[in-house]
Design an enzyme around this catalytic site. Sequence first.
Site, PDB file in Angstrom:
ATOM      1  N   ASP A 489       0.693  -1.089   0.007  1.00  0.00           N
ATOM      2  CA  ASP A 489       0.019   0.067  -0.036  1.00  0.00           C
ATOM      3  C   ASP A 489       0.910   1.145  -0.305  1.00  0.00           C
ATOM      4  O   ASP A 489       1.957   1.427   0.660  1.00  0.00           O
ATOM      5  CB  ASP A 489      -0.951  -0.036   1.009  1.00  0.00           C
ATOM      6  CG  ASP A 489      -1.697   0.990   1.411  1.00  0.00           C
ATOM      7  OD1 ASP A 489      -2.737   1.390   0.346  1.00  0.00           O
ATOM      8  OD2 ASP A 489      -1.519   2.016   2.240  1.00  0.00           O
ATOM      9  N   HIS A 492       4.726   4.047  -3.224  1.00  0.00           N
ATOM     10  CA  HIS A 492       5.520   5.287  -3.960  1.00  0.00           C
ATOM     11  C   HIS A 492       5.993   6.150  -2.475  1.00  0.00           C
ATOM     12  O   HIS A 492       7.039   6.741  -2.812  1.00  0.00           O
ATOM     13  CB  HIS A 492       4.982   6.101  -4.594  1.00  0.00           C
ATOM     14  CG  HIS A 492       3.706   6.245  -4.311  1.00  0.00           C
ATOM     15  ND1 HIS A 492       2.525   5.630  -4.499  1.00  0.00           N
ATOM     16  CD2 HIS A 492       2.694   7.534  -3.680  1.00  0.00           C
ATOM     17  CE1 HIS A 492       1.341   6.144  -4.283  1.00  0.00           C
ATOM     18  NE2 HIS A 492       1.810   7.312  -3.471  1.00  0.00           N
ATOM     19  N   ASP A 590      -9.377   3.234  -5.135  1.00  0.00           N
ATOM     20  CA  ASP A 590      -9.149   4.623  -5.270  1.00  0.00           C
ATOM     21  C   ASP A 590      -9.811   5.456  -6.352  1.00  0.00           C
ATOM     22  O   ASP A 590      -9.962   6.664  -6.123  1.00  0.00           O
ATOM     23  CB  ASP A 590      -7.556   5.009  -5.259  1.00  0.00           C
ATOM     24  CG  ASP A 590      -6.883   4.291  -4.018  1.00  0.00           C
ATOM     25  OD1 ASP A 590      -7.489   4.501  -2.999  1.00  0.00           O
ATOM     26  OD2 ASP A 590      -5.710   3.908  -3.981  1.00  0.00           O
TER      27      ASP A 590
END
Length: 1488
Positions: A489, A492, A590
């Site tokens: 999760d 980045h 998302d």
Amino acid sequence: MYRRFELQFRLGPTLQGRRVVVHTNYPLEGQPFRRNHFRVLEWGFPTGGDDDSDKFCTLDLTIAGSYQYYFGYGDTERSGGGYIVVGPTPLYGRGAISSSHWTASPSRRACENVWGYNMIHFTPLQTLGESRSCYSLADQLNFNPEFSPDSQSYSWEDVGALVKKLKKEWNMLCITDVVYNHTAANSVWIKEHPECGYNLVNSPHLRPAWVLDRAICHLTTRVAEGRYEAKGLPADITNERHLNAIRSVLWQDVYPQIKLWEFYQLKVDNTVEQFRILLLNGSKQDRIGTGRKQDLRIIQDPNYQRFGSTVDLDSALETFVPHSSSPHHIEECCGWLRQKLNELNEEQYNIMRQHQEQAANCIVGNVVYERLAEHGPKLGPVCAESPLVTRYFTFPYRDMTLEQEMQLLDQPDKTCHFLAHNGWVMGDDPLRNFAEPGSHVYVRRELVCWGDSVKLRYGNGPEDCPYLWAHMQKYTEITATYFHGVRLDNCHSTPLHVAEYMLDAARTARPNLYVVAELFTGSEDLDNVFVTKLGITSLIREAMSAGDSHEEGRLVHRYGGEPVGAFVQPSLRPLMPAIAHAMFLDVTHDNECPIQLRSALDSLPSAAMVSMACCATGSTRGYDELVPHQISVVKEERFYPKWNPSAPPTSADEVGLQTGIIAGKLALNKLHQELALQGFLQVFVDQVDADIVAVTRHCPSTHQSVVVVCRTAFQDPKTHQYDTNVPPMFIPGKIEEVVLEARTVERLAGSYKKDEHYINGMPEYTVDIKEHISLQESTMVKKAGETSKGPSEYVQEITFQKLTPGSVIAFRVSLDPKAQKLAGRLRYYLTQFSPKYRKGSVAEDNPPAALRKPLAQLMSKLTLADLNILLFRCDAEEQEDGGGCYSIPGWESLKYAGLQGLMSVLADVRPNNDLGHPVCDNLRQGDWLIDFVSSRLVHREGPLAQVGQWLAAMFTYLKHIPRYLIPCYFDAILVSTYTTALDAAHKLMSSFIQNGSSFVRYLALGSVQMCGVGRLPALPPLSARIEDIPYRISPITGQKEQCCVSLAAGLPHFSSGIFRCWGRDTFIALRGLLLLTGRHTEARNILLAFAGTLRHGLIPNLLGEGRCARYNCRDAVWWWLQCIQDYATHVPQGHEILRCPVTRMYPTDDCEPKTPGEVEQPLYDVIQEALQRHLEGISYRERNAGPQIDQHMRDEGFHVVAKVDPATGFVAGGNRFNCGTWMDKMGESDRAKNKGMPATPRDGAAVEIVGLSKSAVRWVLELHAKGLFPYDGATVFISYLQWNQQLQQSFEAGYWVSGDPQDPNEKHPDLVHKKGIYKDSYGASSPWCDYQLRPNFTIAMVVSPELFTVKRAWEALEVAEKKLLGPLGMKTLDPDDMVYCGVYDNALDNDNYNLAKGFNYHQGPEWLWPVGYFLRAKLYFAKKLGEETYAETVTMVKNVLSRHYTHMERSPWKGLPELTNENGQFCPFSCETQAWSLATVLEVLYDL
């Protein structure tokens, strides 16, 4: 790469010759993986020799994960490195995973299996935090008790049992998330261990941001209470005026109150007082200044106290120096400092104003999204539960005033619990941690904050925060133990070193771990940083990122596999750049709801496009049920409906095949998995019109295809007018069935109403679907016509009806029966070359005669001369037979008519699958190129014709398969033929070649490339008494004639006609290309043929078949003698050549050419004649002198002189009007007035001729001593023993340039400009030419090393290396020479005497063939200097040769050029491949 791959490390050109050491942390079999434990890989030498061009070290990849390697050489341990990513064993075959994302109880899983998914993505099953967000975990180690009924308490073991049950009974994989960035703000353990987060104790740089955050929190309270309404800021913010009021309040009330700039400023009075005391004490008053103000800057207080910053007072003392120690001057100096400090404080104030400006922008932007934006959450009035903006820090204490809160700043036991929340920063560098010092994200309010989660502070390693690392490692191990894979999760924003450490722990628990990640870096290069370091298996890619059907189709193409008709790649191949493997989702949790952004009707066609991608695909629960809103992972508390196949459309608590697009998704998921498992690896995306996209999946072995036509509905048909005219489609092949046709339709089931207890979808839509029906049964196909585009293209034209927006139709397509059968047969005949073609192959009961024998058997009958025709022959050579090289219209001609011409092009096309290349276009458009390849061979005789017939038979099958498959199968046939031909060629060569490296075999192919038989014999006839002479029937006269192989000087300029054979070029190249390759008979024939042309004691320069020979060079005869010596030495019983009969064409200087056999004598007599004539002295005028034989030469130049200097024994000759050595450029420019003047006459005794003559004399002495040569000297003149001794005694005295003005041997000390070298000539008419540094002395070193003292030789070689050695060749002149010019341009005609019309041909450009002699000389003399010097020299030699290897690999000519311009630059006037360049480099490898 995947497990069971073999990875090889090979040396690039810059590393060859160096002692390279490769380290890796990939563990040995049976050993545990330790990231910081590296081992050395051993080099393997496949050819058995120490050849850097082929050696490699290898890893057998059996363990999934991310591994590192690095390499170094010399004293540098790490010169470079990278990562090795080994994917887990594909659990369902490449691209077969269909994943679904779930955000609820693990008890409702039957749905996944029954509508075709084979992997479930569970959101975290741990105890959640107060926000109830699935990604804000309160306890990472314990299973969420909410999933346990009142009477039971489930554990992770129960979860593991469920996962195993799903895998065993339903073949379902299970993955879940791991969340490393943050923990829930109410986590008990974070309160006990606040050091695990960013607080004001361990991160004091956040203190100003915390103060601002608390001020905004109090602002929220005042706004909610209506205390700012008078200033135009009500609690209910609804318009632009309210937003402007927020800015006003911030600037007028908030910022002035909290004075954030003070955290970055210093106390001016205190600092000035300290400075004054230092001055009064006399510190550093050692020079007078006038107030210089540079180099003084604020030093930030590490504890971030108000006015806690300082300056370096030592710098202040150096910068501000009083004129004297008087009180007046000291006060004046303190004034200067005060002024500077106030300026520095002002700078900090202005910097903070910029931060505050950005903070105001971000606060207002946040308010706009949350309260005003149409797509935002519309939070309503500001209140305690819905603050103006989300808090950035936790505040675990009772309410108090802002002033009271400020007092807490000095209480570490309190401030350690003020923890920074996590979030994300738009457009930020994902490799930067925005909470670390140096970042101003928090004070600038740039964080999109998650107020329910605390950002975790790992530090640089476990030692920085032991509890956190141990806690999260245990969390990771639990997850990996019970799930098949993990989703990283917010990858980045996860510190790379943390994710790396945790995944190492996860793979210890489950080696075959599947790792998927979401990355929003905005850069594929940055994506690859994460993929390689973490060993990510699949990156999540979103179809919802596409704004229209064209972009969605592009994504399918981008992530979806190789193109239809892709080339077959070799098993051993270089790694090519590639994007990370995708998990392509039609929607993620998302994403905004696609029904809201597009339309409900688009769900099915977009899902179909995604399912046709050749990668892992997936969805999120709710998409298939047509849930018309985003399902919040934070606020959603309702249940998913259960599965009931007969559930009515209106049911909210149950779903079935009538719900949403579930029936369509089931069919699509089954199709997706079937295509992957059956090897449908190739993808083609066709944009039919603005809304219709056709996606083809193709199986490269069976040539079955599935074509799915999708009519998207990015806009709602109720509000958008779609075109009713659907264009027809032309589908190549035969449609076997309609796999499915599905249409999203409306039904009478009521309209959508959000259920209170279940996540329900839109009942008003369903899918009308039919599966596995015939074309006739289709309701979407109006007409299916059949057309034929030529003999190989069977096409069906499809006219649609009712292909309405939201529709999908899938066709299963085969080749037409004839093409299918012929493709199978083609594959069958290709299985003799590779097992890759077995699948889909069909044996033939009665094969054509041409195919009944394996190709290798046919190839075994070819001679190397046949292979020259099969593989090479440039355009000029082919034109002799009336043909030429194939020209691609609109592109260029191939370099060779033979297979190498195409292979050079396809070598670049194949690895990149460049199916748009002009060659591929030409192949698809017609059979011209196919016919060219076979027909030029079929018309030949013997075995070569049989190979042509084999190709023609294979091409007969090729022509009858669809045109889009022609390039890949044409390439497969050519690769098979080419590699078989190479094997056949190498089997006809010496063991040195057969057992040699790739580089050796590359160079040996130069022998095949340069040696051939043309339409006209290039060599004069040999004596009929010689055995093994090849004969043929002349294609011109029809008579029997000799057809000996001749050696071309270079391609393409010196390849045919009278300009093919040159004496000098032939014999410089003969040892390397014929003797070392084992072509002894051809070498003998060439030596004897040239022997027959001896005239005036010389061998011709231009052979011209002997009858048109030109005797204008002084060196060719000595190269010829050297080659006879090499033949006698190298070939078993080679000395027997001395007795071979030579049929003399010119037994006397002035006779006409004699008929073959009229005058014959043994070779040793011819050798004796050549030596004796030199001792007697040679002097004559060329026959037919004048412009008819040389239009540029002056009359004086036609006078040829060669003789032996009785004083020194040196062979000398020439004059300043001719050029009798290899540096033979004659001026051609009238304009520059160099016409008729040689650029490099090299008259006198050229150094290489002296070396070659010494070698010849020494050899005949040895022969005479063995009774193999009947002569011991030249009658009357001198014995060979005396000549040999004279040369030995005279050489260094005459050629060594000591640089000592007192050297008695130095006649012209004033001309010396390079010392420690050997002269290029002796006794030149222009004495300064003797002293020019050129590479020719290295030739003498190789053929007559005894002439040189070791020390001097090495000194001269060092100078040559420094001054002359280029990337590929040797500079032909010292770059310090006044006439040096390294760029050769034969077309340039100007006033420059030294350049016009290429006058500088040998005055600087870097010729390749001398490099061979230079390197061989280095090796010889290095060995004399000891092991250390020799080892260093071998390294240097290999490094030089590596550049030649690289050039050959990349050159479409597969050769080495004649020359390059300075520093290795390409020279367009050079032959692209030159015989002597190839030969001399091969000789170096032989010496090694």
